[in-house]
Design a protein around this motif. Structure first.
Motif, PDB file in Angstrom:
ATOM      1  N   PRO A 115      -6.320  -6.330  13.837  1.00 38.82           N
ATOM      2  CA  PRO A 115      -6.449  -5.183  12.931  1.00 38.82           C
ATOM      3  C   PRO A 115      -5.475  -4.064  13.306  1.00 38.82           C
ATOM      4  O   PRO A 115      -5.207  -3.826  14.481  1.00 38.82           O
ATOM      5  CB  PRO A 115      -7.897  -4.726  13.131  1.00 38.82           C
ATOM      6  CG  PRO A 115      -8.592  -5.925  13.676  1.00 38.82           C
ATOM      7  CD  PRO A 115      -7.582  -6.671  14.469  1.00 38.82           C
ATOM      8  N   GLY A 116      -4.928  -3.411  12.277  1.00 43.33           N
ATOM      9  CA  GLY A 116      -3.991  -2.312  12.495  1.00 43.33           C
ATOM     10  C   GLY A 116      -2.542  -2.729  12.576  1.00 43.33           C
ATOM     11  O   GLY A 116      -1.657  -1.884  12.621  1.00 43.33           O
ATOM     12  N   THR A 117      -2.257  -4.035  12.571  1.00 42.80           N
ATOM     13  CA  THR A 117      -0.877  -4.505  12.641  1.00 42.80           C
ATOM     14  C   THR A 117      -0.315  -4.682  11.237  1.00 42.80           C
ATOM     15  O   THR A 117      -1.048  -4.708  10.244  1.00 42.80           O
ATOM     16  CB  THR A 117      -0.788  -5.856  13.390  1.00 42.80           C
ATOM     17  OG1 THR A 117      -1.564  -6.829  12.678  1.00 42.80           O
ATOM     18  CG2 THR A 117      -1.293  -5.746  14.813  1.00 42.80           C
ATOM     19  N   LYS A 118       1.022  -4.815  11.155  1.00 43.69           N
ATOM     20  CA  LYS A 118       1.667  -5.054   9.859  1.00 43.69           C
ATOM     21  C   LYS A 118       1.167  -6.357   9.248  1.00 43.69           C
ATOM     22  O   LYS A 118       0.961  -6.457   8.039  1.00 43.69           O
ATOM     23  CB  LYS A 118       3.188  -5.117  10.017  1.00 43.69           C
ATOM     24  CG  LYS A 118       3.847  -3.800  10.265  1.00 43.69           C
ATOM     25  CD  LYS A 118       5.357  -3.999  10.353  1.00 43.69           C
ATOM     26  CE  LYS A 118       6.060  -2.697  10.596  1.00 43.69           C
ATOM     27  NZ  LYS A 118       7.512  -2.875  10.672  1.00 43.69           N
ATOM     28  N   ALA A 119       0.977  -7.359  10.086  1.00 42.10           N
ATOM     29  CA  ALA A 119       0.511  -8.657   9.600  1.00 42.10           C
ATOM     30  C   ALA A 119      -0.881  -8.534   8.982  1.00 42.10           C
ATOM     31  O   ALA A 119      -1.174  -9.156   7.961  1.00 42.10           O
ATOM     32  CB  ALA A 119       0.498  -9.674  10.739  1.00 42.10           C
ATOM     33  N   ARG A 155      -0.488  -6.973   5.588  1.00 47.05           N
ATOM     34  CA  ARG A 155       0.038  -7.967   4.639  1.00 47.05           C
ATOM     35  C   ARG A 155      -1.068  -8.903   4.188  1.00 47.05           C
ATOM     36  O   ARG A 155      -1.185  -9.236   3.006  1.00 47.05           O
ATOM     37  CB  ARG A 155       1.151  -8.792   5.293  1.00 47.05           C
ATOM     38  CG  ARG A 155       2.526  -8.265   5.115  1.00 47.05           C
ATOM     39  CD  ARG A 155       3.576  -9.294   5.497  1.00 47.05           C
ATOM     40  NE  ARG A 155       3.433  -9.839   6.828  1.00 47.05           N
ATOM     41  CZ  ARG A 155       4.012  -9.347   7.911  1.00 47.05           C
ATOM     42  NH1 ARG A 155       4.776  -8.294   7.841  1.00 47.05           N
ATOM     43  NH2 ARG A 155       3.822  -9.921   9.081  1.00 47.05           N
ATOM     44  N   MET A 156      -1.902  -9.325   5.147  1.00 41.38           N
ATOM     45  CA  MET A 156      -3.005 -10.234   4.826  1.00 41.38           C
ATOM     46  C   MET A 156      -3.972  -9.580   3.845  1.00 41.38           C
ATOM     47  O   MET A 156      -4.377 -10.186   2.864  1.00 41.38           O
ATOM     48  CB  MET A 156      -3.748 -10.628   6.095  1.00 41.38           C
ATOM     49  CG  MET A 156      -4.936 -11.545   5.852  1.00 41.38           C
ATOM     50  SD  MET A 156      -6.022 -11.683   7.272  1.00 41.38           S
ATOM     51  CE  MET A 156      -6.787 -10.082   7.284  1.00 41.38           C
ATOM     52  N   GLU A 157      -4.338  -8.325   4.098  1.00 39.83           N
ATOM     53  CA  GLU A 157      -5.268  -7.632   3.207  1.00 39.83           C
ATOM     54  C   GLU A 157      -4.693  -7.451   1.804  1.00 39.83           C
ATOM     55  O   GLU A 157      -5.381  -7.677   0.817  1.00 39.83           O
ATOM     56  CB  GLU A 157      -5.650  -6.270   3.803  1.00 39.83           C
ATOM     57  CG  GLU A 157      -6.574  -6.391   4.997  1.00 39.83           C
ATOM     58  CD  GLU A 157      -6.888  -5.044   5.618  1.00 39.83           C
ATOM     59  OE1 GLU A 157      -6.082  -4.086   5.458  1.00 39.83           O
ATOM     60  OE2 GLU A 157      -7.943  -4.947   6.261  1.00 39.83           O
ATOM     61  N   ARG A 158      -3.419  -7.038   1.718  1.00 39.76           N
ATOM     62  CA  ARG A 158      -2.779  -6.869   0.400  1.00 39.76           C
ATOM     63  C   ARG A 158      -2.716  -8.191  -0.345  1.00 39.76           C
ATOM     64  O   ARG A 158      -3.012  -8.266  -1.540  1.00 39.76           O
ATOM     65  CB  ARG A 158      -1.378  -6.295   0.565  1.00 39.76           C
ATOM     66  CG  ARG A 158      -1.336  -4.808   0.779  1.00 39.76           C
ATOM     67  CD  ARG A 158       0.073  -4.256   0.599  1.00 39.76           C
ATOM     68  NE  ARG A 158       1.062  -4.935   1.420  1.00 39.76           N
ATOM     69  CZ  ARG A 158       1.447  -4.514   2.632  1.00 39.76           C
ATOM     70  NH1 ARG A 158       0.920  -3.441   3.153  1.00 39.76           N
ATOM     71  NH2 ARG A 158       2.364  -5.179   3.303  1.00 39.76           N
ATOM     72  N   GLY A 159      -2.315  -9.250   0.356  1.00 40.46           N
ATOM     73  CA  GLY A 159      -2.214 -10.560  -0.273  1.00 40.46           C
ATOM     74  C   GLY A 159      -3.558 -11.080  -0.735  1.00 40.46           C
ATOM     75  O   GLY A 159      -3.681 -11.657  -1.822  1.00 40.46           O
ATOM     76  N   THR A 160      -4.582 -10.872   0.061  1.00 38.63           N
ATOM     77  CA  THR A 160      -5.926 -11.326  -0.297  1.00 38.63           C
ATOM     78  C   THR A 160      -6.454 -10.559  -1.501  1.00 38.63           C
ATOM     79  O   THR A 160      -7.056 -11.140  -2.411  1.00 38.63           O
ATOM     80  CB  THR A 160      -6.877 -11.177   0.904  1.00 38.63           C
ATOM     81  OG1 THR A 160      -6.316 -11.877   2.014  1.00 38.63           O
ATOM     82  CG2 THR A 160      -8.248 -11.751   0.604  1.00 38.63           C
ATOM     83  N   ARG A 161      -6.219  -9.233  -1.524  1.00 37.87           N
ATOM     84  CA  ARG A 161      -6.647  -8.427  -2.676  1.00 37.87           C
ATOM     85  C   ARG A 161      -5.954  -8.873  -3.952  1.00 37.87           C
ATOM     86  O   ARG A 161      -6.577  -8.996  -5.008  1.00 37.87           O
ATOM     87  CB  ARG A 161      -6.360  -6.945  -2.425  1.00 37.87           C
ATOM     88  CG  ARG A 161      -7.452  -6.224  -1.683  1.00 37.87           C
ATOM     89  CD  ARG A 161      -7.298  -4.712  -1.808  1.00 37.87           C
ATOM     90  NE  ARG A 161      -5.993  -4.209  -1.429  1.00 37.87           N
ATOM     91  CZ  ARG A 161      -5.651  -3.842  -0.188  1.00 37.87           C
ATOM     92  NH1 ARG A 161      -6.517  -3.924   0.795  1.00 37.87           N
ATOM     93  NH2 ARG A 161      -4.435  -3.387   0.055  1.00 37.87           N
ATOM     94  N   ALA A 162      -4.646  -9.115  -3.873  1.00 33.72           N
ATOM     95  CA  ALA A 162      -3.889  -9.550  -5.050  1.00 33.72           C
ATOM     96  C   ALA A 162      -4.380 -10.910  -5.542  1.00 33.72           C
ATOM     97  O   ALA A 162      -4.494 -11.137  -6.748  1.00 33.72           O
ATOM     98  CB  ALA A 162      -2.401  -9.604  -4.727  1.00 33.72           C
TER      99      ALA A 162
END
Length: 170
Positions: free
Chosen positions: A136-140, A143-150
């Motif tokens: 948690p808190g990393t760029k990865a 990216r995972m959260e944005r991709g999952t939301r999309a």
């Protein structure tokens, strides 16, 4: 004697001249894949292209060769992509690079295994990436959260019949 059309499928429906790179949906939908950078995703495709169905665990690819295949000049970025893939459990190194051996005796490149495919002598794939998530808190992680939301938004729109573009004139 008649020449056989090489682009036609044989009796079993297989085409001997065409190969494909297999990327399962459970891999593409996993949090580990969603956390990958663009370079790491491209590298994963290149490693998948090396697999012929029988050589998983013997996929030789060095950082320099990977940079050439990806069209990248920055070896540090390619090394980071390998580290990302390893850290998230998508690939495992089966043999380390060896520079003390003459080239004629043994390959010097690192040897890799794709964790979602079965390797020779193995009963099945390890699927290590299914239990890996970025810190948690990393760029990865972002990216995972944005991709999952999309992905969730797309599925919701698809299931309700409200896709952004149903028919296009272009």
């Amino acid at each position: 004697m008649r020449k056989r059309n090489r682009n036609k499928p044989n009796q079993k429906g297989r085409n001997p001249t065409s190969r494909f790179a297999r990327l399962d949906h459970r891999l593409l939908n996993s949090p580990a894949y969603r956390a990958l950078s663009t370079a790491a995703r491209a590298l994963l495709v290149e490693l998948t292209m090396l697999d012929n169905g029988e050589n998983n665990g013997s996929l030789y690819l060095s950082i320099r060769d990977a940079a050439g295949r990806l069209g990248m000049a920055d070896l540090t970025a390619v090394r980071s992509a390998f580290d990302e893939l390893q850290g998230l459990g998508l690939i495992e190194m089966t043999e380390s690079a060896s520079f003390h051996v003459k080239a004629a005796e043994k390959s010097r490149a690192r040897c890799w295994r794709l964790t979602w495919l079965a390797g020779p002598g193995r009963k099945g794939p390890s699927m290590a990436f299914m239990s890996c998530q970025p810190e948690p808190g990393t760029k990865a992680h972002k990216r995972m959260e944005r991709g999952t939301r999309a992905l969730k938004a797309f599925r919701k729109a698809r299931d309700s019949g409200r896709l952004p573009v149903l028919d296009s004139d272009t």
